[in-house]
Design a protein around this motif. Structure first.
Motif, PDB file in Angstrom:
ATOM      1  N   GLY A 119     -20.359 -18.288  22.239  1.00 39.52           N
ATOM      2  CA  GLY A 119     -19.623 -17.280  22.991  1.00 39.52           C
ATOM      3  C   GLY A 119     -19.220 -16.119  22.112  1.00 39.52           C
ATOM      4  O   GLY A 119     -19.416 -14.947  22.454  1.00 39.52           O
ATOM      5  N   ALA A 120     -18.670 -16.418  20.938  1.00 38.06           N
ATOM      6  CA  ALA A 120     -18.275 -15.362  20.004  1.00 38.06           C
ATOM      7  C   ALA A 120     -19.495 -14.619  19.477  1.00 38.06           C
ATOM      8  O   ALA A 120     -19.454 -13.401  19.264  1.00 38.06           O
ATOM      9  CB  ALA A 120     -17.494 -15.969  18.847  1.00 38.06           C
ATOM     10  N   PHE A 121     -20.582 -15.349  19.281  1.00 39.81           N
ATOM     11  CA  PHE A 121     -21.784 -14.733  18.724  1.00 39.81           C
ATOM     12  C   PHE A 121     -22.384 -13.682  19.667  1.00 39.81           C
ATOM     13  O   PHE A 121     -23.021 -12.742  19.222  1.00 39.81           O
ATOM     14  CB  PHE A 121     -22.813 -15.823  18.422  1.00 39.81           C
ATOM     15  CG  PHE A 121     -23.952 -15.348  17.559  1.00 39.81           C
ATOM     16  CD1 PHE A 121     -23.699 -14.833  16.302  1.00 39.81           C
ATOM     17  CD2 PHE A 121     -25.257 -15.429  17.991  1.00 39.81           C
ATOM     18  CE1 PHE A 121     -24.732 -14.397  15.497  1.00 39.81           C
ATOM     19  CE2 PHE A 121     -26.300 -14.996  17.195  1.00 39.81           C
ATOM     20  CZ  PHE A 121     -26.041 -14.484  15.937  1.00 39.81           C
ATOM     21  N   VAL A 122     -22.161 -13.850  20.969  1.00 37.75           N
ATOM     22  CA  VAL A 122     -22.658 -12.878  21.935  1.00 37.75           C
ATOM     23  C   VAL A 122     -21.710 -11.681  22.044  1.00 37.75           C
ATOM     24  O   VAL A 122     -22.148 -10.549  22.248  1.00 37.75           O
ATOM     25  CB  VAL A 122     -22.844 -13.539  23.319  1.00 37.75           C
ATOM     26  CG1 VAL A 122     -23.170 -12.505  24.375  1.00 37.75           C
ATOM     27  CG2 VAL A 122     -23.956 -14.574  23.250  1.00 37.75           C
ATOM     28  N   VAL A 123     -20.424 -11.917  21.872  1.00 37.18           N
ATOM     29  CA  VAL A 123     -19.443 -10.840  22.015  1.00 37.18           C
ATOM     30  C   VAL A 123     -19.388  -9.956  20.770  1.00 37.18           C
ATOM     31  O   VAL A 123     -19.260  -8.730  20.870  1.00 37.18           O
ATOM     32  CB  VAL A 123     -18.045 -11.429  22.315  1.00 37.18           C
ATOM     33  CG1 VAL A 123     -16.982 -10.329  22.313  1.00 37.18           C
ATOM     34  CG2 VAL A 123     -18.055 -12.136  23.660  1.00 37.18           C
ATOM     35  N   ILE A 124     -19.499 -10.550  19.589  1.00 31.88           N
ATOM     36  CA  ILE A 124     -19.334  -9.802  18.333  1.00 31.88           C
ATOM     37  C   ILE A 124     -20.309  -8.624  18.198  1.00 31.88           C
ATOM     38  O   ILE A 124     -19.902  -7.536  17.743  1.00 31.88           O
ATOM     39  CB  ILE A 124     -19.451 -10.751  17.115  1.00 31.88           C
ATOM     40  CG1 ILE A 124     -18.197 -11.620  17.009  1.00 31.88           C
ATOM     41  CG2 ILE A 124     -19.655  -9.979  15.820  1.00 31.88           C
ATOM     42  CD1 ILE A 124     -16.922 -10.830  16.764  1.00 31.88           C
ATOM     43  N   PRO A 125     -21.619  -8.748  18.553  1.00 31.42           N
ATOM     44  CA  PRO A 125     -22.489  -7.572  18.442  1.00 31.42           C
ATOM     45  C   PRO A 125     -21.998  -6.380  19.254  1.00 31.42           C
ATOM     46  O   PRO A 125     -22.129  -5.225  18.818  1.00 31.42           O
ATOM     47  CB  PRO A 125     -23.841  -8.088  18.976  1.00 31.42           C
ATOM     48  CG  PRO A 125     -23.809  -9.541  18.705  1.00 31.42           C
ATOM     49  CD  PRO A 125     -22.392  -9.953  18.930  1.00 31.42           C
TER      50      PRO A 125
END
Length: 464
Positions: free
Chosen positions: A291-297
């Motif tokens: 979830g964080a990996f998709v939001v961070i970009p």
């Protein structure tokens, strides 16, 4: 003679690991690169980032539902055959992604890519576990994760600038060529392993699970638009209807799985704490991780103003540290047992989300905290995952490793799917610091559930 056979065995293990690393290179690299390029893809295909997120969610849903079937097909028809078939399918769909004309066609091809991956992944794990043997199973898991993350790290380093130079479509051709090369090498290198029992595939169970999960995801995706309209999701009839029907379908799935002779997921295994708790804890970690990996970009390209290629390169610490930590995680399980690595993994994930929360605004060393969060995410996954997966694998007989690995990966994919859609919904499209902080704190609370396995399922000095 025995020493020679041992050397041959060790040599084959190393060669098999390199082949699998090349085979999964496109899968892991494209996961990172597509995630980093999601805002650009959405603009190019005239859609929103939330809708474009289904490029990832659709793939993962296919993986979640298809992986148990893929593991079972490997048990029935041979993991070498299933591995090769999945690798060919992944290669074809990577090339096909170059010619997608709208977001619908892109999602459809990515779903097919996920189905091919569902054939390849459990068979890759089964091939490695058999090659390493029961005594070194934790090491096999660690090295598999190294292959899944280490090789793609190099792919991201090359693919990130390539996106800026030639566009996001070009990366699919590059990794398609590498997939074709991996296929040719695998045909000559990979050896067959003993097959499991010939059991039927539970297609009805797969349909029930897919339908129930799809409705949950659609409900989650709808919630932000309902809130923006001034209404409450609690009183929104379509949202309530989708959740209610999904719950009924999940219940039907459980009932069906208990009756069918060869279930998609053997729900009886969930009665074992050493099977159920590590699966649930791993899913909670993956919820926060992906979830964080998709939001961070989006944070890096929005508030921080980086290009797609630069954002992709900034994401490298996560898979890079994951790759370096995975063999260590496998070794720790062998040396000190599963409890310590599980606790360390959950703790690192919680602090990773808190670092993201602080770094969600580009002030006061915000980028530094984002990089710390990415490193901690990699540490968490690398250290904790071998322990979770080893405990699950040790709960079943060797003849059912394909099914167990399939169930293990299905539950983790479910965690990833829910994490991606939930955190995209929480973050919204405006990416305000307040919403971003709330999103990451929510993810930290979910990751904290990961303590259940080391507290209740593992004991100190419980080794693999």
């Amino acid at each position: 003679m025995e020493a020679q056979e041992s050397r041959q065995s060790n040599s084959y293990r190393r060669l098999l690991l390199w082949v699998i690393a090349l085979a999964v290179l496109g899968f892991g690299s494209l996961m990172t690169l597509v995630t980093a390029a999601l805002p650009t893809i959405a603009a190019d295909l005239d859609t929103t980032t939330t809708t474009a997120g289904w490029v990832l969610t659709g793939l993962m849903l296919a993986m979640a539902v298809g992986t148990p079937a893929g593991g079972k097909l490997g048990d029935i028809y041979g993991h070498r055959n299933t591995f090769l078939f999945g690798l060919v399918g992944m290669t074809i769909t990577m090339f096909a992604n170059y010619w997608v004309w709208n977001i619908g066609s892109f999602i459809a091809v990515r779903v097919l890519f996920g189905i091919a991956g569902a054939l390849l992944m459990p068979s890759s794990m089964a091939l490695l576990m058999y090659a390493f043997g029961v005594e070194q199973r934790a090491k096999a898991v660690g090295w598999f994760q190294f292959a899944m993350t280490g090789a793609p790290t190099l792919g991201v380093v090359v693919g990130g600038p390539l996106i800026d130079l030639l566009g996001w479509r070009s990366i699919f051709v590059v990794f398609g060529v590498l997939g074709a090369l991996a296929t040719v090498i695998a045909v000559f290198v990979v050896k067959p392993i003993p097959k499991g029992p010939r059991l039927s595939i539970d297609w009805q169970g797969a349909l029930l699970l897919a339908s129930a999960t799809l409705l949950v995801l659609l409900a989650i995706t709808r919630i932000p638009s309902v809130i923006r309209s001034g209404a409450s999701p609690v009183t929104d009839v379509p949202t309530i209807a989708m959740v209610a029907v999904s719950l009924a379908l999940y219940l039907s799935f459980v009932v069906w799985e208990q009756r069918v002779p060869s279930p998609l997921l053997d729900v009886r295994l969930f009665k074992k704490p050493t099977f159920a708790l590590p699966l649930g804890s791993a899913a909670c970690n993956q919820f926060a991780y992906m979830g964080a990996f998709v939001v961070i970009p989006s944070v890096l390209q929005g508030p921080y103003g980086y290009s797609v290629g630069a954002a992709a390169l900034l994401m490298v610490p996560r898979p890079g540290v994951f790759a370096l930590a995975s063999p260590l995680g496998g070794t720790l399980v062998t040396k000190i047992g599963m409890r310590g690595p599980m606790i360390a993994g959950s703790t690192a994930m919680i602090f990773s989300m808190l670092a993201f929360a602080y770094g969600s605004a580009p002030v006061n060393f915000g980028l530094t905290f984002i990089m710390i969060g990415l490193v901690l995410s990699g540490v968490s996954a690398g250290i904790g995952s071998p322990a979770y997966q080893t405990m699950v694998a040790n709960s079943v007989d060797d003849s059912h490793l394909g099914i167990a690995n399939g169930m293990n990966q299905t539950v983790m994919w479910m965690g990833m799917i829910l994490g991606i859609q939930s955190m995209l919904a929480f973050a919204g499209t405006d990416l305000t610091p307040t919403r971003l902080k709330a999103t990451f704190i929510f993810a930290a609370s979910v990751a904290a559930i990961g303590y259940l396995a080391p507290i209740f399922a593992a004991r100190p000095n419980t080794s693999a």
